[in-house]
Design a protein around this motif. Structure first.
Motif, short mmCIF file in Angstrom:
data_model
loop_
_atom_site.label_atom_id
_atom_site.label_comp_id
_atom_site.label_asym_id
_atom_site.label_seq_id
_atom_site.Cartn_x
_atom_site.Cartn_y
_atom_site.Cartn_z
N TYR A 73 14.22 -21.11 -5.07
CA TYR A 73 14.37 -20.41 -3.80
C TYR A 73 14.21 -18.92 -4.06
CZ TYR A 73 19.07 -19.07 -5.28
OH TYR A 73 20.13 -18.53 -5.96
N VAL A 74 13.96 -18.19 -2.99
CA VAL A 74 13.77 -16.73 -3.08
C VAL A 74 15.00 -16.06 -2.47
CG1 VAL A 74 12.31 -14.78 -2.44
CG2 VAL A 74 11.28 -17.01 -2.88
N ASN A 75 15.71 -15.27 -3.27
CA ASN A 75 16.85 -14.55 -2.74
C ASN A 75 16.41 -13.28 -2.01
OD1 ASN A 75 16.15 -12.83 -4.81
ND2 ASN A 75 17.93 -13.28 -6.08
N ARG A 76 17.39 -12.56 -1.48
CA ARG A 76 17.07 -11.38 -0.67
C ARG A 76 16.33 -10.32 -1.48
NH1 ARG A 76 16.98 -10.35 4.91
NH2 ARG A 76 16.98 -8.11 5.19
N THR A 77 16.81 -10.03 -2.67
CA THR A 77 16.18 -9.00 -3.50
C THR A 77 14.77 -9.40 -3.89
OG1 THR A 77 18.37 -8.42 -4.36
CG2 THR A 77 16.45 -7.60 -5.57
N GLY A 78 14.58 -10.67 -4.25
CA GLY A 78 13.24 -11.13 -4.61
C GLY A 78 12.28 -11.07 -3.43
N ALA A 79 12.77 -11.42 -2.23
CA ALA A 79 11.93 -11.34 -1.04
C ALA A 79 11.52 -9.91 -0.75
CB ALA A 79 12.67 -11.94 0.15
N VAL A 80 12.47 -8.98 -0.91
CA VAL A 80 12.16 -7.56 -0.69
C VAL A 80 11.12 -7.08 -1.71
CG1 VAL A 80 13.11 -5.23 -0.72
CG2 VAL A 80 14.37 -7.07 0.39
N ALA A 81 11.28 -7.51 -2.96
CA ALA A 81 10.31 -7.11 -3.99
C ALA A 81 8.91 -7.64 -3.68
CB ALA A 81 10.78 -7.61 -5.35
N ILE A 82 8.81 -8.90 -3.23
CA ILE A 82 7.51 -9.47 -2.88
C ILE A 82 6.88 -8.70 -1.71
CG2 ILE A 82 6.37 -11.52 -1.95
CD1 ILE A 82 8.44 -13.20 -3.48
N VAL A 83 7.71 -8.38 -0.71
CA VAL A 83 7.21 -7.63 0.45
C VAL A 83 6.72 -6.25 0.03
CG1 VAL A 83 7.92 -6.51 2.60
CG2 VAL A 83 8.53 -8.89 2.18
N PHE A 84 7.43 -5.60 -0.89
CA PHE A 84 7.01 -4.29 -1.36
C PHE A 84 5.67 -4.38 -2.10
CE2 PHE A 84 10.67 -2.10 -0.05
CZ PHE A 84 10.51 -0.75 -0.34
N LEU A 85 5.51 -5.40 -2.93
CA LEU A 85 4.23 -5.56 -3.64
C LEU A 85 3.09 -5.79 -2.65
CD1 LEU A 85 5.34 -7.78 -6.66
CD2 LEU A 85 4.76 -5.35 -6.69
N LEU A 86 3.32 -6.63 -1.64
CA LEU A 86 2.29 -6.86 -0.63
C LEU A 86 1.98 -5.58 0.14
CD1 LEU A 86 3.46 -10.31 0.81
CD2 LEU A 86 1.52 -9.88 -0.69
N LEU A 87 3.03 -4.81 0.49
CA LEU A 87 2.82 -3.57 1.23
C LEU A 87 2.04 -2.56 0.41
CD1 LEU A 87 3.43 -1.87 3.76
CD2 LEU A 87 5.57 -1.15 2.67
N ILE A 88 2.36 -2.46 -0.89
CA ILE A 88 1.63 -1.53 -1.76
C ILE A 88 0.17 -1.94 -1.87
CG2 ILE A 88 1.43 -0.71 -4.13
CD1 ILE A 88 4.49 -0.84 -4.29
N GLY A 89 -0.07 -3.26 -2.01
CA GLY A 89 -1.45 -3.74 -2.08
C GLY A 89 -2.24 -3.43 -0.82
N ILE A 90 -1.61 -3.64 0.36
CA ILE A 90 -2.29 -3.34 1.63
C ILE A 90 -2.57 -1.85 1.76
CG2 ILE A 90 -2.00 -3.35 4.13
CD1 ILE A 90 -0.41 -5.95 3.79
N LEU A 91 -1.59 -1.01 1.38
CA LEU A 91 -1.79 0.43 1.48
C LEU A 91 -2.88 0.92 0.54
CD1 LEU A 91 1.91 1.70 1.77
CD2 LEU A 91 0.20 1.56 3.58
N VAL A 92 -2.90 0.38 -0.68
CA VAL A 92 -3.93 0.80 -1.64
C VAL A 92 -5.32 0.37 -1.15
CG1 VAL A 92 -4.82 0.44 -3.97
CG2 VAL A 92 -2.38 0.86 -3.61
N ALA A 93 -5.42 -0.90 -0.71
CA ALA A 93 -6.72 -1.38 -0.23
C ALA A 93 -7.16 -0.61 1.02
CB ALA A 93 -6.63 -2.88 0.09
#
Length: 380
Positions: A73-93
């Protein structure tokens, strides 16, 4: 009865005098509040951006928390980390693809300002040959257009030479904002779910549930509005730019982005967003002006009839006349930022007032008299 009325009048008179005295004292010691004003103005933009991103990304974090696969399962901190990685990828692209094109179109647009004046003269010259417009004197309008473009070009060049300090200040502000917003957003997403229980613990038990429910309603109102506005801006900006490209309008990407950003302002935004496109189209041909109008009308109709009702819906329940009055007042008080923030602020205040009024009605409503049950006699 008369004595009670006099006592109430005396009470409110004293209260008003005390309030007036406090206001006068605060005006005399305004220098004490200036550090507070500087502090609030410093954190306002980072806090606003972090709040918008929180309401936009929090549903994604909640969705990731629901992922279950056997013992994984994905806890709160892990979910936030995944969202941050996705956001950084979208911003860079997006930055690699979008920003260079926007900068190129802005520089080209600024360099083409003198050509716009000449093109406008050519279009007006064609219009003057029309039989219905032959008796109209366009010479003074042509002179006004030429002087306006000359003043704009002169002001722009002088701003480039004298605005180095302002540019440095802007770069510093943007850098500080870029550093603080991710940190604030991370803790908002990570600890946001703990806010309501923490507030409930500090409140008296009598009003804790009512206050938490009120905060939940306000939170839902803001979340629905912010998410809906972001989706609306993306829809309007994307499809407006695509429509401009299909008709061959210059600077289509830049004009589409501008139109999407202007859509943040209710009712007035579409009219502001179409103005630069009409100016550019006017320098090309009258047919291009018609194409621009068609694109904007189609996109706004789809947005108003399909996107807006399904995303934001009738949750705000604000009359159009009320929105126009709020926008006029907020624009005069706080400019563009006031026009953007006035509607969600009004919606939150309206939600709070309605809830408190409902609570007041429930507290002051008379309980219905209980039905009297007849007593049974011994014979019965």
């Amino acid at each position: 009865m008369k004595k009670a009325a006099n006592s109430r009048l005396m009470f409110w008179s004293v209260e008003l005098l005390i309030v007036a005295a406090l206001i006068w004292v605060c005006t005399q010691i305004s220098f004490l509040f200036s550090p507070i004003g500087v502090f609030l103005s410093t954190i306002f933009i980072p806090l606003l951006l972090s709040g918008v991103l929180f309401y936009l990304l929090n549903p994604v974090v909640k969705l990731l928390e629901k992922i279950r696969w056997k013992k994984f399962y994905v806890n709160r901190t892990g979910a936030v980390a995944i969202v941050f990685l996705l956001l950084i990828g979208i911003l860079v692209a997006g930055g690699v693809w979008l920003i260079p094109r926007l900068v190129n179109q802005v520089s080209t647009l600024v360099g083409s300002i003198p050509d716009f004046a000449k093109s406008s003269e050519a279009v007006l010259a064609k219009l003057m040959k029309h039989p219905l417009l032959q008796n109209v004197d366009f010479s003074k309008y042509l002179n006004q257009i030429q002087s306006a473009f000359a003043k704009y070009a002169e002001g722009f060049m002088s701003g480039l030479t004298t605005g180095i300090g302002a540019v440095i200040g802007t770069v510093t502000t943007v850098t500080v904002t870029a550093i603080t917003v991710p940190v604030m957003l991370f803790y908002m997403l990570k600890d946001g779910e703990r806010f309501m229980p923490a507030v409930q613990r500090w409140l008296p038990a009598k009003h804790a549930d009512q206050t938490v429910e009120l905060l939940s309603r306000m939170n839902q109102t803001i979340a629905r509005y912010v998410g809906g506005q972001i989706v609306e801006c993306l829809f309007v900006g994307t499809f407006t730019a695509i429509g401009y490209m299909l008709f061959g309008l210059k600077y289509a990407l830049l004009l589409g982005v501008f139109s999407g950003l202007c859509n943040l302002i209710p009712y007035v935004g579409p009219y502001i967003g179409i103005l630069p496109a009409l100016i550019v189209a006017f320098t090309i041909s009258t047919n291009m002006v018609l194409y621009v109008v068609i694109v904007v009308v189609v996109v706004q109709q789809v947005d108003g009839n399909l996107v807006y009702p399904n995303i934001i819906g009738r949750s705000l329940q604000i009359h159009p006349l009320t929105i126009i009055i709020i926008l006029l007042a907020a624009g005069n008080i706080a400019g563009l930022m006031g026009m953007i923030l006035a509607i969600p602020l009004y919606a939150v205040v309206k939600t709070m007032v309605q809830y408190l009024y409902n609570i007041w009605q429930l507290d002051h409503s008379e309980p219905e008299p209980a039905e009297k049950t007849p007593k049974l006699s011994r014979k019965d």
